[in-house]
Enzyme design. Sequence first.
Site: not given
Ligand SMILES: *Cc1c(COP(=O)(O)O)cnc(C)c1O
Length: 402
Positions: A51, A149, A279, A327
């Site tokens: 992802k 969640r 800055y 930036m």
């Molecule tokens: C992002 C995610 C993972 C990966 O988790 P890590 O701790 O980065 O290994 C696994 N399962 C789900 C549902 C996730 O959203």
Amino acid sequence: MASTEPGERLLRLHGRTASPLGEALVDISAIAHNVRFMLKRTNSEILAVVKANGFGHGAVEVAHAALESGATWLGVTSLEEALSLRDAGIRAPVLCWLHRADQDFDDAVAADVDLSVPSAAHLRAVAEAATRTGRVAHVHLKADTGLSRNGAPPEAWPGLVVLARALELDGLVRVRGVWSHLASADLPGAETTAEQVAAFEKAVSQARAAGLDPSLRHLANSAAILNEPATHFDLVRAGVGLYGVEPVRNRRFGLVPAMTLRARVAVVRSVPAGTGVSYHHAYTTRRESSLALVPLGYADGVPRSAGERAYVWIGGRRRPVAGRIAMDQFVVDVGDMDVNAGDEVVVFGPGDRGEPTVEEWADWAGTIPHEILTGVGTRVPRLHQHPARPLPCGQNKERSSA
Ligand SMILES: *Cc1c(COP(=O)(O)O)cnc(C)c1O
């Protein structure tokens, strides 16, 4: 490993060539190592989580590397991410896990993307896509075992599994998986992990009692893969560990970081003691000094909040960031070092030369490495370094691709 000089490559942009100011080197052999390393610690299959553009490393390249190294599944958040893996020609099983119930699942079902289903509304929408496309939708029912969640809460679970079984009998869906996500696997000995395993086992038995036969039960993330064998079941989901970030607090298992973020010094200036830098003059030189300008900023993923504490690797030493990270750029106080425009600056890398790691940047910024990695901006080209392979003529050659 980081043998290619930074910024030497010319990018083809809109028919013109341009040399990038910075780049993210991605060591494909590190990803391969991390997959094999995690495979050794489990008897389960591995799903590679790609992802968010493979945690910033390039989803398609990481997917290929993970599959070649023994991962059997890929996981993404959105339908767009799943379909772009298919568009890249990847035929391996893909699980996609965050949806609204009113989304159109037709393309995903037609492309044989497995869909996570957290509610009856989602399940009905997926079944409708199966009806329209004339294909059986593969689903993984998601139980909430304590993360609060995404996932069906315990009171909704019995109804969800009964509906799923009815839709299986109608030939619309096939429940391949039952799954959930852990809240605190990165905190060794957390009580919630054992509680979630128990809640998960209960959810699986309820699914079986409803007549379902999920062959893939999955719960573990990277931390749990390395540290909680009781969570492994049939499939484990490797995210941050794939990219070489140690996932358990205060433990080093031997993963290898894949990304090096680097640039070349744009300009060097000598300044007197007492010079205010960047800055608000948050930094003032204490003595006569050289200032090196690094052409990467928070738009490129160098966190502004790390400015007061951060170091970079330049000329074989760690030198402090001087003042606010802007930036597009920040300044490094290199003191009396002989640093010149064009010299390599490593923001973070594997750490084996002494350069800062992504974990250190995360600490300096008050966040976790995941946020630093996924924050590397789109302006930064990813340069994938593939392991050397023997060529037919007996020579070794490094393959690099953007
Ligand atoms: C992002 C995610 C993972 C990966 O988790 P890590 O701790 O980065 O290994 C696994 N399962 C789900 C549902 C996730 O959203």
